[in-house]
Design an enzyme around this catalytic site. Sequence first.
Site, PDB file in Angstrom:
ATOM      1  N   GLU A  43       2.740-102.290 -41.785  1.00 39.45           N
ATOM      2  CA  GLU A  43       3.508-101.009 -41.628  1.00 39.45           C
ATOM      3  C   GLU A  43       2.607-100.114 -40.895  1.00 39.45           C
ATOM      4  O   GLU A  43       1.300 -99.895 -41.401  1.00 39.45           O
ATOM      5  CB  GLU A  43       3.980-100.544 -42.975  1.00 39.45           C
ATOM      6  CG  GLU A  43       4.648 -99.228 -42.935  1.00 39.45           C
ATOM      7  CD  GLU A  43       5.219 -98.856 -44.319  1.00 39.45           C
ATOM      8  OE1 GLU A  43       5.555 -97.864 -44.220  1.00 39.45           O
ATOM      9  OE2 GLU A  43       4.972 -99.787 -45.271  1.00 39.45           O
ATOM     10  N   ASP A  62       5.273 -88.466 -48.215  1.00 35.04           N
ATOM     11  CA  ASP A  62       3.722 -88.930 -48.269  1.00 35.04           C
ATOM     12  C   ASP A  62       2.859 -88.094 -49.061  1.00 35.04           C
ATOM     13  O   ASP A  62       3.202 -87.018 -49.256  1.00 35.04           O
ATOM     14  CB  ASP A  62       3.091 -88.918 -46.737  1.00 35.04           C
ATOM     15  CG  ASP A  62       3.748 -89.857 -45.814  1.00 35.04           C
ATOM     16  OD1 ASP A  62       4.329 -90.706 -46.208  1.00 35.04           O
ATOM     17  OD2 ASP A  62       3.622 -89.506 -44.583  1.00 35.04           O
TER      18      ASP A  62
END
Length: 253
Positions: free
Chosen positions: A47, A58
Amino acid sequence: MKTLQAKLSNKKNNFVPYIMAGDHERGLEGLNETIQLLEQAGSSAIEIGVPFSDPVADGPVIEQAGLRALAKNVSLSKILDSLKSIETEVPLVIMTYFNPVYQFGIENFVAALENTAVKGLIIPDLPKEHEAYIKPFITDKDICLVPLVSLTTPISRQKELVVDAEGFIYAVAINGVTGKENAYSNQLDHHLETLSKLTDIPVLTGFGISTLTDVERFNKVSAGVIVGSKIVRDLHENKESDVIKFIKNAINF
């Protein structure tokens, strides 16, 4: 069946590391080196994050990685150019927020992925109801749009999310941002088993996974794991040997 799904369906204990494009001392020039290292260690797919100024999903480790990449003037356009020259047998999955893709131009974005190893897309801020922005452009391509399914998602909604999914299902192991450790619900194993029964697509578990104990647990109830913050941190600290060892141990449970 598209390449990404076929690769992940062929085995258990899939390991998908996450890296931030451009978070390398040589910026994007180091991307190929990192991909080759992760491939040789035994990764099932890789990824690749696109740095963004407002990364709502995040945690601090990946957010800082994104800021380091942005400081090197890394952009979606430059990442796509870099990917054209990278050869790997491991399918790559682009993780990006929708805004950079929209600004680049959706059709142009998908066209730029041709002749690259990119076989999947993860767009965490693109809800199911807006997938039509992307799906018409990838239906006939060897590219999958990977859905994220949260622990708190009702079963009825889970069925909607997985009914026409391709590639794999990204099962979100914690509520919140990436990188949180030891915050797993005691209902998580049941959640993953239930989700896996709803689909023939491989279910991979991500968010907060940082130890081999975590990996062993989730390999028992899903098709594998996605590990981000630990990989990003170790690579930033030049602990490549630790990354290789972790991956090799993870895939051999």
